[in-house]
Design an enzyme around this catalytic site. Structure first.
Site, mmCIF file in Angstrom:
data_model
loop_
_atom_site.group_PDB
_atom_site.id
_atom_site.type_symbol
_atom_site.label_atom_id
_atom_site.label_comp_id
_atom_site.label_asym_id
_atom_site.label_seq_id
_atom_site.Cartn_x
_atom_site.Cartn_y
_atom_site.Cartn_z
ATOM 1 N N GLY A 143 -45.267 20.682 16.774
ATOM 2 C CA GLY A 143 -45.838 19.398 16.393
ATOM 3 C C GLY A 143 -44.759 18.430 15.987
ATOM 4 N N HIS A 144 -44.757 17.250 16.585
ATOM 5 C CA HIS A 144 -43.790 16.212 16.225
ATOM 6 C C HIS A 144 -44.565 14.966 15.797
ATOM 7 C CE1 HIS A 144 -40.882 18.776 18.001
ATOM 8 N NE2 HIS A 144 -41.114 18.443 19.245
ATOM 9 N N GLN B 12 -39.516 24.488 18.228
ATOM 10 C CA GLN B 12 -39.551 25.036 16.872
ATOM 11 C C GLN B 12 -38.122 25.143 16.327
ATOM 12 O OE1 GLN B 12 -41.414 26.837 19.339
ATOM 13 N NE2 GLN B 12 -43.422 26.128 18.710
ATOM 14 N N THR C 65 -41.803 32.726 16.537
ATOM 15 C CA THR C 65 -42.542 32.342 17.729
ATOM 16 C C THR C 65 -42.172 33.312 18.855
ATOM 17 O OG1 THR C 65 -43.206 30.429 19.065
ATOM 18 C CG2 THR C 65 -40.840 30.695 18.630
ATOM 19 N N ARG D 77 -51.900 23.089 8.164
ATOM 20 C CA ARG D 77 -51.678 23.884 6.953
ATOM 21 C C ARG D 77 -50.591 23.250 6.093
ATOM 22 N NH1 ARG D 77 -50.719 29.799 9.543
ATOM 23 N NH2 ARG D 77 -49.622 28.542 11.072
ATOM 24 N N ASP E 153 -34.717 10.882 1.516
ATOM 25 C CA ASP E 153 -35.451 10.034 0.583
ATOM 26 C C ASP E 153 -36.427 10.821 -0.284
ATOM 27 O OD1 ASP E 153 -36.569 10.158 3.350
ATOM 28 O OD2 ASP E 153 -38.349 9.315 2.366
ATOM 29 N N GLY F 106 -31.778 10.659 7.915
ATOM 30 C CA GLY F 106 -33.078 10.018 7.798
ATOM 31 C C GLY F 106 -33.341 9.641 6.360
ATOM 32 N N VAL F 107 -33.602 8.342 6.107
ATOM 33 C CA VAL F 107 -33.825 7.864 4.743
ATOM 34 C C VAL F 107 -35.249 7.353 4.550
ATOM 35 C CG1 VAL F 107 -31.400 7.351 4.283
ATOM 36 C CG2 VAL F 107 -32.855 5.604 5.362
ATOM 37 N N GLY F 108 -36.112 7.606 5.537
ATOM 38 C CA GLY F 108 -37.506 7.201 5.463
ATOM 39 C C GLY F 108 -38.214 7.626 6.732
#
Length: 427
Positions: A40-41, A223, A238, A302, A332, A412-414
């Site tokens: 899932g992305h 994954q 997996t 989940r 963040d 990544g900051v947000g």
């Protein structure tokens, strides 16, 4: 011939979708090379959020050609549903290519997956119940159904009957379930075949030709490293190889054509499903990470198990994947802690262990040894350069980089598409 592999460096859910999407405007092809719709992305584009499960994240970038490689297992019903959903939102999906050698997840695979997991009870693996494992098992047992089989009804009939011979015996005699009708499965699959026919291609040839023509190809793992069937926390893994080597077998592109291997690394650690997790938190800090980080599985729904950053895991990912770079995500989320513990080693049977133990029993009993790093309270979501970060946040990133064994080239900051600091170019 710039070929890049982008993969999870922990247990998955590290933010690969955002990283792939960030690179999408610079690459010509984005290729899923393993897994199925158990991945899932989440990708945020402007004020729009997209949850992708089977399709490559590059499908949201008009300049990209998205490809599903031969190493993926495809549930055609899920594929068509996902395509339909994107089309309804104005996303052009016409450029998608699907390998004719990719294996299919059929309805009997999901049936077997669910009844088997229930039968295991307390010993269950924690699968998504989507038929991934049984489909890969059939592939290895040489009774799998491939995309190309949908276009030869005689062969399809023979293969479905062969696959169901043993499964129907098990379903009826062990699980007290009704036998599955082969003719019904064949009819269902033929219908799917007509709907996806326009996407099917010899993707191995297309990708190798593209690299020979100096096109940029990005291989996207579904994954994380520790869910790899060979190199992960077996059996809580997996059924395929999300590690870098899987990019070659899952696409038919040789290893000498890969120039960069980028590991996606969350600034803390999460996992979904059962299995060992040394830094897992069961207190208010764990709940805060879950809440602030919105740690809920895109595919499973989940809650994710949450814990502090684990440096031995990062070093292990660097080693088994040959990582050249890290993309650090969700920095963040850590804003607001006075101190942030980082696992630098384990204690196992009273001894300090610096690396991930290969022995499953040792890893189950590993206790984290923490080093506390100073936290920060400033909002970092508007930071555009590394120097814009508070000093303690900079020091945290530098410490993780030193412990992990590869340079951190982006942060990544947000959650937004533009909320990323690029330190070094990936291409």
């Amino acid at each position: 011939m710039p070929a890049l592999v982008l993969l999870g460096a922990q247990w998955g859910d590290e933010g690969k979708g955002k990283a792939t999407d960030l690179l999408g405007g610079s690459v010509d092809y984005v290729v899923r090379y393993q897994g199925g719709n158990n991945a899932g992305h989440t990708v945020v584009v402007g004020d729009q959020k997209y949850a992708l499960h089977l399709l490559p994240s590059g499908i949201l970038t008009p300049e990209c050609t998205p490809v599903i490689g031969n190493g993926v297992v495809i549930d055609p019903a899920v594929l068509l549903s996902e395509l339909s959903g994107l089309n309804a939102r104005g996303v052009d999906t016409s450029k998608l290519l699907i390998s004719g050698n990719a294996h299919l997840i059929t309805s009997y695979h999901t049936t077997v997956d669910k009844v088997t997991e229930r039968f295991l009870g307390k010993r269950k693996i924690g699968t998504t119940g989507r038929g991934i494992g049984p489909a890969y098992a059939d592939k290895i047992n040489r009774v799998g159904i491939r995309v190309q089989d949908l276009y030869d009804e005689s062969i399809l009939q023979q293969k479905v009957e062969a696959a169901l011979d043993g499964k129907n015996q098990i379903l009826a005699k062990l699980y007290n379930r009704r036998a599955i009708d082969a003719a019904q499965i064949v009819e269902e699959l033929l219908g799917y075949g007509e709907q996806i026919k326009g996407y099917v291609a010899d993707t191995t040839l297309i990708l190798n030709n593209a690299l020979d023509d100096d096109k940029v190809v990005l291989f996207e793992g579904g994954q994380g490293t520790l869910l790899d069937v060979d190199h992960g926390t077996y059996p809580f893994v997996t059924s395929s190889n999300p590690t870098a080597g899987g990019a070659c077998t899952g696409t038919g592109v040789g290893p000498t054509k890969i120039s960069r291997v980028i590991g996606i690394l969350k600034a803390y650690t999460t996992r979904v499903g059962a299995g060992p997790f040394p830094t897992e938190l069961f207190d208010a800090d764990g709940e805060s990470l879950r809440r602030i980080g919105a740690e809920r599985g895109v595919t499973t729904g989940r809650d994710r198990r949450c814990g502090w950053f684990d440096a031995p895991i990062a070093r292990y990912a660097t080693r088994v994947n040959g990582l050249t770079d890290f993309f650090l995500t969700k920095l963040d989320v850590l804003t607001g802690w006075d101190e942030i513990p980082v696992c630098v080693a384990y204690e196992i049977d009273g001894k300090r262990v610096e690396e991930l133990p290969y022995n499953q029993t040792d890893f189950h009993h590993a206790k984290p040894i923490y080093e506390n790093l100073p936290g920060w309270s400033e909002d970092i979501t508007k930071a555009k350069t590394f120097d814009d970060l508070p000093k303690n946040a900079q020091d945290y990133v530098k410490a993780l980089e030193e412990m992990s064994g590869a340079p951190i080239s982006a942060i990544g900051v947000g959650p937004g598409r533009t909320e990323t600091i690029q330190i070094n170019s990936f291409i």
